[in-house]
Design a protein around this motif. Structure first.
Motif, PDB file in Angstrom:
ATOM      1  N   THR A  18      20.265 -11.662 -17.322  1.00  0.00           N
ATOM      2  CA  THR A  18      18.957 -12.089 -17.811  1.00  0.00           C
ATOM      3  C   THR A  18      17.894 -11.169 -17.208  1.00  0.00           C
ATOM      4  N   GLY A  62      17.988 -23.417  -8.217  1.00  0.00           N
ATOM      5  CA  GLY A  62      16.534 -23.339  -8.352  1.00  0.00           C
ATOM      6  C   GLY A  62      15.812 -22.990  -7.054  1.00  0.00           C
ATOM      7  N   THR A  69      11.767 -15.215  -5.624  1.00  0.00           N
ATOM      8  CA  THR A  69      10.587 -14.903  -6.437  1.00  0.00           C
ATOM      9  C   THR A  69       9.326 -14.862  -5.592  1.00  0.00           C
ATOM     10  N   ARG A  92      20.072 -19.701 -15.557  1.00  0.00           N
ATOM     11  CA  ARG A  92      18.894 -20.374 -16.096  1.00  0.00           C
ATOM     12  C   ARG A  92      17.716 -20.302 -15.125  1.00  0.00           C
ATOM     13  N   ALA A  93      17.995 -20.477 -13.830  1.00  0.00           N
ATOM     14  CA  ALA A  93      16.918 -20.439 -12.841  1.00  0.00           C
ATOM     15  C   ALA A  93      16.262 -19.058 -12.815  1.00  0.00           C
ATOM     16  N   CYS A  94      17.060 -18.005 -12.909  1.00  0.00           N
ATOM     17  CA  CYS A  94      16.494 -16.652 -12.921  1.00  0.00           C
ATOM     18  C   CYS A  94      15.675 -16.416 -14.177  1.00  0.00           C
ATOM     19  N   ALA A  95      16.154 -16.914 -15.306  1.00  0.00           N
ATOM     20  CA  ALA A  95      15.406 -16.754 -16.553  1.00  0.00           C
ATOM     21  C   ALA A  95      14.064 -17.482 -16.467  1.00  0.00           C
ATOM     22  N   GLU A  96      14.062 -18.698 -15.879  1.00  0.00           N
ATOM     23  CA  GLU A  96      12.820 -19.456 -15.766  1.00  0.00           C
ATOM     24  C   GLU A  96      11.797 -18.757 -14.863  1.00  0.00           C
ATOM     25  N   HIS A  97      12.266 -18.081 -13.824  1.00  0.00           N
ATOM     26  CA  HIS A  97      11.367 -17.412 -12.888  1.00  0.00           C
ATOM     27  C   HIS A  97      11.107 -15.949 -13.252  1.00  0.00           C
ATOM     28  N   GLY A  98      11.717 -15.465 -14.339  1.00  0.00           N
ATOM     29  CA  GLY A  98      11.520 -14.075 -14.732  1.00  0.00           C
ATOM     30  C   GLY A  98      12.143 -13.089 -13.756  1.00  0.00           C
TER      31      GLY A  98
END
Length: 613
Positions: A18, A62, A69, A92-98
């Motif tokens: 991601t 998360g 981040t 998913r956590a990496c995608a949410e935090h960019g």
């Protein structure tokens, strides 16, 4: 380097999970961790490698990614050796935090990734540094000094994130944050080095340059919780061929980083930086040629007992050069210095060192620092220090008169306008070396009364005492302020006498001022050793012997009594004694020595004996 370049390196076995839109992020380091919260070990822009040993449940992902981040890391690479495929909650956590996330295949070791990243970052930084050097060299060749060393330090900071300063051997900040006291411009922004840190750095530099070093590798000093690498700035002069000879006029580059692990290529490029700074040092040194020549001409006139009118004519030439736009004749002060040691017999190194001392705005003030004229004669250096003329008090002539109206002032248009004789205090040399009135608003540097020996000494004592070669001493004396050419000869002699007083003291760096020449301090250093020993033994030996046998502390009691000006109550209070106990001790002193401490002559003899001992 960029994350995209890592992904395109097939030998690393990275697979993007991601963050495709963030692949242009720069990577400045790498860290391997399996801590749940590695935040305190991160500084930003790292590629973080993890084996996922911290991962126990989906809810662990998360908080871990949030820590990364917040620290500003460039990306995360997770190994597949521990859990197989990278857990979906982490993706998913990496995608949410960019945050870009890579998977590292099981057959690629983290050490391989680490080595590749560090090698690429080092090469890129070396290339950036080469560009810095090339840019500054072009600036210098196209426009003279190119803005001086501050320009290249700005580039080191903006392009390479290196905090750097150029310092002198006395700890003066030549370039970098703090070089201009009180400046708040963009060029001067940043955290200055504290005075004590600069002193320790200067002492370390002097200590290391006394012996030949291998190549141009830096020297390290860890102080105040930071590590600094020191690079000498050497010119191409002939004295640089002799170890230690040029050290007293050298600058040196300080970089807040540990250079021990730097590759040779990067050290070579830092050496190029120091060469560019050396060009600026030599340019400034050459700019002092006119001032040195003026000082030499004035000194020669004084040595040949030239008429005051001839000296005044020379000072009229010097004043606009040393203090342009002053508008009136300045006052003058003389500083004489001597550097004693096997390497420093001709006075040139002493001249360079005295110039450096007087360049420090802490000693001469920012407005005067780079206008002092220094020359050398024999083994001593002599500085002619201009100070703005003070208004003189009016004695019934109407208004005030500036320095141009002082007796024998260099640019006085008419001698008949001189101030009344009562306004001029004659010194022991028949000059007009009169003290100036007190400064109503004291500030940094010299007040209207001129330079102060204690201030000069405080600015340079620590680095020079620790850094000068063994067997080397620096002594200097400071004259009073004079307002005319006729007073300059007396000021020179006054400064020389003060330097002799300083030379009679213990210590590797000593100074004395003109105010000490009006007391017993002037006489004591010149008492012959045999006379000194006989005088002190006659008075103090009985007391020393009694103290040795009885631990009576008669000598300390005598010294305290004289320091209290013979006051029984003050002395008893300082010694925490009852007055009767004090009287008993003083009576014992009189009994042992046959002296009467109620007599001024006997008090004076004891006072001098204690000072001579």
């Amino acid at each position: 380097m960029r994350l995209r370049a890592l992904l395109e390196t097939g030998s690393l076995g990275l697979r993007l999970l991601t963050g495709e839109e963030e692949l242009d992020r720069g990577v400045r380091g790498v860290m391997t961790t399996d801590l749940r919260d590695p935040g305190r070990y991160l500084s930003g822009d790292e590629l973080v490698l993890t084996g996922l040993a911290w991962y126990r449940a989906p809810e662990d992902a998360g908080p871990f990614v949030a820590v990364l981040t917040k620290a500003g890391v460039a990306g995360l690479a997770a190994g597949e050796a521990e859990l197989g495929l990278v857990p979906e909650p982490l993706v998913r956590a990496c995608a949410e935090h960019g945050l870009p996330l890579f998977a590292v295949t099981e057959d690629v070791a983290f050490a391989t990734v680490t080595e590749h990243v560090l090698r690429q970052v080092s090469q890129e930084r070396a290339g950036d540094l080469a560009a810095v050097v090339d840019r500054h060299r072009r600036m210098m060749s196209g426009g003279g000094a190119g803005g001086g060393p501050d320009v290249v330090l700005d580039l080191l900071g903006s392009d390479l994130d290196l905090r750097a300063w150029v310092l002198s051997v006395t700890g003066r900040t030549v370039a970098g944050p703090g070089a201009v006291p009180g400046a708040e411009s963009a060029e001067a922004k940043g955290r200055p080095l504290p005075d004590d840190v600069r002193s320790r750095l200067a002492a370390a530099h002097l200590t290391t340059v006394r012996t030949p070093s291998s190549g141009h590798r830096s020297h390290l000093l860890t102080t105040g919780g930071a590590t600094y690498s020191l690079f000498p700035v050497r010119g191409a002069g002939p004295t640089d061929e002799v170890p230690g000879r040029a050290a007293l006029s050298d600058w040196f580059l300080v970089v807040e980083d540990d250079a021990r692990d730097w590759p040779e290529e990067r050290l070579d490029l830092l050496h190029g930086i120091t060469q560019l700074i050396a060009v600026e040092r030599e340019r400034r040194d050459a700019a002092r040629t006119v001032r040195r020549r003026l000082a030499t001409e004035v000194l020669e006139l004084l040595h040949t007992a030239a008429p005051p009118a001839e000296i005044a004519a020379r000072l009229r030439v010097a004043a606009p050069v040393l203090l342009p736009g002053l508008g009136s004749a300045p006052q003058w002060q003389v500083v004489v210095a001597r550097l004693d040691g096997v390497r420093y017999e001709d006075g040139r190194e002493c001249r360079s060192l005295l110039e450096e001392i007087l360049l420090d705005p802490r000693t001469t003030g920012a407005d005067t620092a780079d206008r002092v004229a220094v020359t050398h004669s024999g083994g001593e250096a002599v500085a002619l220090v201009p100070l703005p003329a003070l208004p003189q008090r009016d004695h019934g002539t109407g208004g005030t008169a500036d320095g141009a109206d002082a007796p024998d002032a260099p640019n006085a248009p008419d001698a008949s306008r001189a101030a009344p004789a009562a306004d001029v205090e004659e010194s022991a040399y028949g000059t007009d070396a009169a003290p100036a009135p007190p400064d109503p608003t004291p500030g940094p540097g010299p007040g209207p009364g001129g330079l102060d020996a204690g201030t000069l000494l405080a600015a340079v004592r620590e680095p020079l005492e620790r850094g000068l070669p063994e067997g080397t001493r620096l002594t200097f004396g400071v004259s009073a302020t004079v307002r005319s050419a006729s007073g300059l000869h007396g000021a020179l002699e006054e400064a020389r006498h003060a330097r002799r007083v300083a030379a009679a003291r213990d210590g590797r760096v000593c100074a004395a001022g003109h105010e000490e020449l009006a007391s017993h301090v002037l006489l004591l250093p010149f008492v012959p050793d045999d006379v000194r020993r006989a005088f002190t033994a006659r008075l103090l030996a009985p007391l020393r012997e009694y103290d040795r046998r009885h631990r009576a502390e008669l000598l300390p009691t005598l010294a305290a009594f004289l320091d209290a000006d013979g006051s029984w109550t003050r002395c008893a209070s300082r010694l925490h004694l009852h007055v009767n106990t004090l009287r008993y001790r003083m009576g014992r002193i009189e009994q042992l020595t046959g002296r009467d401490l109620s007599r001024l002559e006997d008090k004076l003899d004891f006072f001098l004996a204690l000072r001579l001992s």
